[in-house]
Scaffold this motif. Sequence first.
Motif, PDB file in Angstrom:
ATOM      1  N   VAL B 189       0.839  -1.201   0.000  1.00  0.00           N
ATOM      2  CA  VAL B 189       0.000   0.000   0.000  1.00  0.00           C
ATOM      3  C   VAL B 189       0.874   1.251   0.000  1.00  0.00           C
ATOM      4  O   VAL B 189       0.597   2.223  -0.715  1.00  0.00           O
ATOM      5  CB  VAL B 189      -0.958  -0.014   1.215  1.00  0.00           C
ATOM      6  N   VAL B 193       0.818   4.136  -2.765  1.00  0.00           N
ATOM      7  CA  VAL B 193       0.539   5.528  -2.406  1.00  0.00           C
ATOM      8  C   VAL B 193       1.662   6.426  -2.905  1.00  0.00           C
ATOM      9  O   VAL B 193       1.426   7.486  -3.486  1.00  0.00           O
ATOM     10  CB  VAL B 193       0.380   5.667  -0.872  1.00  0.00           C
ATOM     11  N   GLU B 197       0.541   9.083  -5.589  1.00  0.00           N
ATOM     12  CA  GLU B 197       0.239  10.397  -5.028  1.00  0.00           C
ATOM     13  C   GLU B 197       1.463  11.286  -4.829  1.00  0.00           C
ATOM     14  O   GLU B 197       1.345  12.502  -4.766  1.00  0.00           O
ATOM     15  CB  GLU B 197      -0.476  10.248  -3.679  1.00  0.00           C
ATOM     16  N   THR B 261      -3.914  -1.767  -5.645  1.00  0.00           N
ATOM     17  CA  THR B 261      -4.052  -0.553  -4.833  1.00  0.00           C
ATOM     18  C   THR B 261      -3.956   0.698  -5.699  1.00  0.00           C
ATOM     19  O   THR B 261      -4.701   1.668  -5.512  1.00  0.00           O
ATOM     20  CB  THR B 261      -2.974  -0.513  -3.736  1.00  0.00           C
ATOM     21  N   LEU B 265      -6.656   3.625  -5.966  1.00  0.00           N
ATOM     22  CA  LEU B 265      -6.352   5.038  -5.699  1.00  0.00           C
ATOM     23  C   LEU B 265      -6.729   5.898  -6.900  1.00  0.00           C
ATOM     24  O   LEU B 265      -7.239   7.003  -6.766  1.00  0.00           O
ATOM     25  CB  LEU B 265      -4.863   5.206  -5.396  1.00  0.00           C
ATOM     26  N   VAL B 287      -4.047  12.401   1.495  1.00  0.00           N
ATOM     27  CA  VAL B 287      -4.039  10.961   1.260  1.00  0.00           C
ATOM     28  C   VAL B 287      -4.626  10.221   2.466  1.00  0.00           C
ATOM     29  O   VAL B 287      -5.507   9.366   2.323  1.00  0.00           O
ATOM     30  CB  VAL B 287      -2.601  10.470   0.981  1.00  0.00           C
ATOM     31  N   ALA B 288      -4.133  10.576   3.671  1.00  0.00           N
ATOM     32  CA  ALA B 288      -4.505   9.792   4.847  1.00  0.00           C
ATOM     33  C   ALA B 288      -5.964  10.005   5.237  1.00  0.00           C
ATOM     34  O   ALA B 288      -6.623   9.085   5.702  1.00  0.00           O
ATOM     35  CB  ALA B 288      -3.585  10.142   6.024  1.00  0.00           C
ATOM     36  N   LEU B 292      -7.232   7.574   0.941  1.00  0.00           N
ATOM     37  CA  LEU B 292      -7.104   6.199   1.429  1.00  0.00           C
ATOM     38  C   LEU B 292      -8.426   5.641   1.954  1.00  0.00           C
ATOM     39  O   LEU B 292      -8.815   4.534   1.580  1.00  0.00           O
ATOM     40  CB  LEU B 292      -6.032   6.115   2.517  1.00  0.00           C
ATOM     41  N   SER B 295     -10.628   4.712  -0.907  1.00  0.00           N
ATOM     42  CA  SER B 295     -10.228   3.613  -1.777  1.00  0.00           C
ATOM     43  C   SER B 295     -10.030   2.310  -1.017  1.00  0.00           C
ATOM     44  O   SER B 295      -9.659   1.305  -1.605  1.00  0.00           O
ATOM     45  CB  SER B 295      -8.944   3.985  -2.525  1.00  0.00           C
ATOM     46  N   LEU B 296     -10.289   2.345   0.282  1.00  0.00           N
ATOM     47  CA  LEU B 296     -10.032   1.163   1.108  1.00  0.00           C
ATOM     48  C   LEU B 296     -10.731  -0.108   0.605  1.00  0.00           C
ATOM     49  O   LEU B 296     -10.101  -1.170   0.556  1.00  0.00           O
ATOM     50  CB  LEU B 296     -10.417   1.442   2.563  1.00  0.00           C
ATOM     51  N   ILE B 299      -8.736  -1.481  -2.164  1.00  0.00           N
ATOM     52  CA  ILE B 299      -7.451  -1.996  -1.699  1.00  0.00           C
ATOM     53  C   ILE B 299      -7.634  -3.356  -1.040  1.00  0.00           C
ATOM     54  O   ILE B 299      -6.890  -4.290  -1.298  1.00  0.00           O
ATOM     55  CB  ILE B 299      -6.807  -0.999  -0.702  1.00  0.00           C
TER      56      ILE B 299
END
Lengths: 411, 388
Positions: B189, B193, B197, B261, B265, B287-288, B292, B295-296, B299
Amino acid sequence: MTSGQAALLFFGGLFPLMALAYMLGRRRVLAQEATAPLHSRPGFYGWYAVVWLALPALVVALGATLLQLLGLASPPAPMTLTASLLVAAGGLALALRTLRPSLRARNIVEGVARWLLLAASLVSILTTLGIVLSILFEAIRFFQTVSIWEFLTGTTWSPDTAFLGGAGREGGESAQFGSVPLFAGTFMITAIAMVVALPVGLLSAIYMSEYAPKRVRAAAKPTLEVLAGIPTVVYGFFAAITVSPLVVQLAGYVGLDASHSNALAPGVVMGVMIIPFVSSLSDDVISAIPHSLREGSFALGATTSETIKQVLLPAALPGVIAAFILAASRALGETMIVVMAAGLRPNLTANPLEDMTTVTVRIVDALTGDQEFDSPQTLSAFGLGLMLFIVTLVLNMISMYVVRRFHEKYD
Amino acid sequence: MATPDPHTAKLLKRRYRAERRFKALCIGALSFAVAFLVLFFADIISKGYPAFQQTKIQTEVTYSERSVELPLAAVGEDVRYLVSRGFLRQIPDQVERDPDLMGRTVTRWVTADTDVDQYLKGKHSKLSEEDEQIVDRLAEEGRAELAFNWSLFTAGDSTMPEMAGIRSAVVGTLFTLLVTMLVSFPVGVMTAVYLEEFAPDNRLTRAIEVNINNLAAVPSILYGLLGLAVFINFFGVPRSSALAGGLTLALMTLPIIIISTRAALRSVPDSIREGAFGVGASRLQMVAHHVLPLSLPGILTGSIIGLAQAMGETAPLLIVGMMAFIPASPDGVMDAATVLPAQIFSWASRPERAFAELTAAGIIVLLVVLLTLNAAAVLLRKRFERRW
């Protein structure tokens, strides 16, 4: 204390400490909030403390491990553990002392996070490097005892006599490592697999994207994908227990003599395994072709099949070829089916009803025996692995090149 | 409408015939694949379902000094050679665990020998005619019958098919997958990311991307060679351990997790990112806190599929030695362990007929788990799929 226990203690201790550091950092800066406005959100000060705690500790622990691995020094595990925890405590103290509301905690923490993310993405490069180097080094050791030329052109593979020779038994012929029959067997089984997978996969994809009603398509797609989810060891069992005897029986009806570990059974089963791979890739390519092309063809009075054969397939050809090459590279490297259903005997023949062996079978055979690790018999696995790696890498490159070079631009 | 001239009509007929032929061919191809699947499942289930049952014989078991020394003496003479030697071997253990048993005679249902089992299931067995008559008599009296084979799930591997089970392999699989998950999920992940990103478009980024695509196509057995050379020979991880196997599988699963992933994203629209930036979030916060979480589901779907694939993988694990004979469940990731597919493989290569049944039964269990995982992934995707 073993290094495993030390590692467990280290990580077991680190995480609670990190939580503690987070709380301490956050509380410390909140207490100072009255004196000056905070530069960052309070949580970032907590993370700032965590970074100061964890990074030095990790550096010490990794450094000690590395020293030990390289054989430069071997600090005892308890010492490493204590040292890293002390460094962690020192880091935390330092962090708490430097905490001020004006500290640009967010920028620092985000910088560290960015480096961590970059480090994670380097793992994939390290993995490739690891594969190449580990296989290469052992292969070089192998090629010190066996000439590359003999390996590439020799037609006899009989490594077992090397083992007998190593055990001090005289009289046996010297071992021979000619890989031609192994590669011939591998290509034969791959070819059989492709003969099954390509037409079935491609025609299924055409049916699903051009003919099938929505409901059939919705049912057929996941059904085909089940084929891809079946583990290869299961296919191997099926090929060995059910398909092989069937092939022998059918060959018997037409008066042919088939070996029980014939190449046909693993080839056909491997082909079935690859069907969803070919069909989903072809499906993607075919459905990417814009509708205007189909409509233009229909407007000229072409039937559906004529449209497919004369418009869609030529347009989709590069993608289909790329899928075909990728599928072939997958079949070349497939292991369990051939280990369970193909033979062990290197056999240079064009008859798929005879038994033959493959590169992957010999790799498994060389590494699951009782030989010591340094014997040429064992090391031959790495020589074969290197060849396999090169062949599949080249195939992947060709496939990527085909896709890029012939990528149709419709707009 | 004008009637077409005979030549055109003939041509048209031929073209329609070609059309039908081609369509039939396509349907035939799809049917071939589906027929194979049906045949495959029918074959595996018919081969495996007998192993879910196991013959038990009701007999009196005498616990005495003599039977501890000579377990054969513990059961009546008529069934002495019909009950499993594996059961008899446990008698001293049973007495040790429960000293009260000493000197008592208990009527129990005892696991039968594999030949008796095969005979009662109507298969070829090596029983003598005399023994066959005894078994027939026992069955008539209701003292021998097929019961659900619990030991398939509660026992570890054994050289005797009637005593062998998948428990140690299941525990080994759990340990191995735990290691795989703990390594490959965060690293995968984080990589995705970073690439999606954060990464600037430069040489390094492109190298990483090409690399990941290549890694996804490297034959799995080569990961086994990597694991053997790096983890076992260089880092000194114990051979056959769940740690060695799990790390090897983790590297193999990594590309799958990264690729899925990244797709997840990418499906989050840029307006979300711009919105986050607009209220003053930093890139990491964007992102956090926004990308994220959104998109969990994607993922997780990709990770479940990746783990399911790792769970069915055998070849690299054979190379790192996870095919060992493991009767007892491993206690940790450093112990010698085996996994379900490797157990299936080692059973498949044993000559006794009953092991073929066990192999197929193990396959059924493995397939049920894998299909459940895949179905869960599909459901997860359906449930949380979002159109922007």
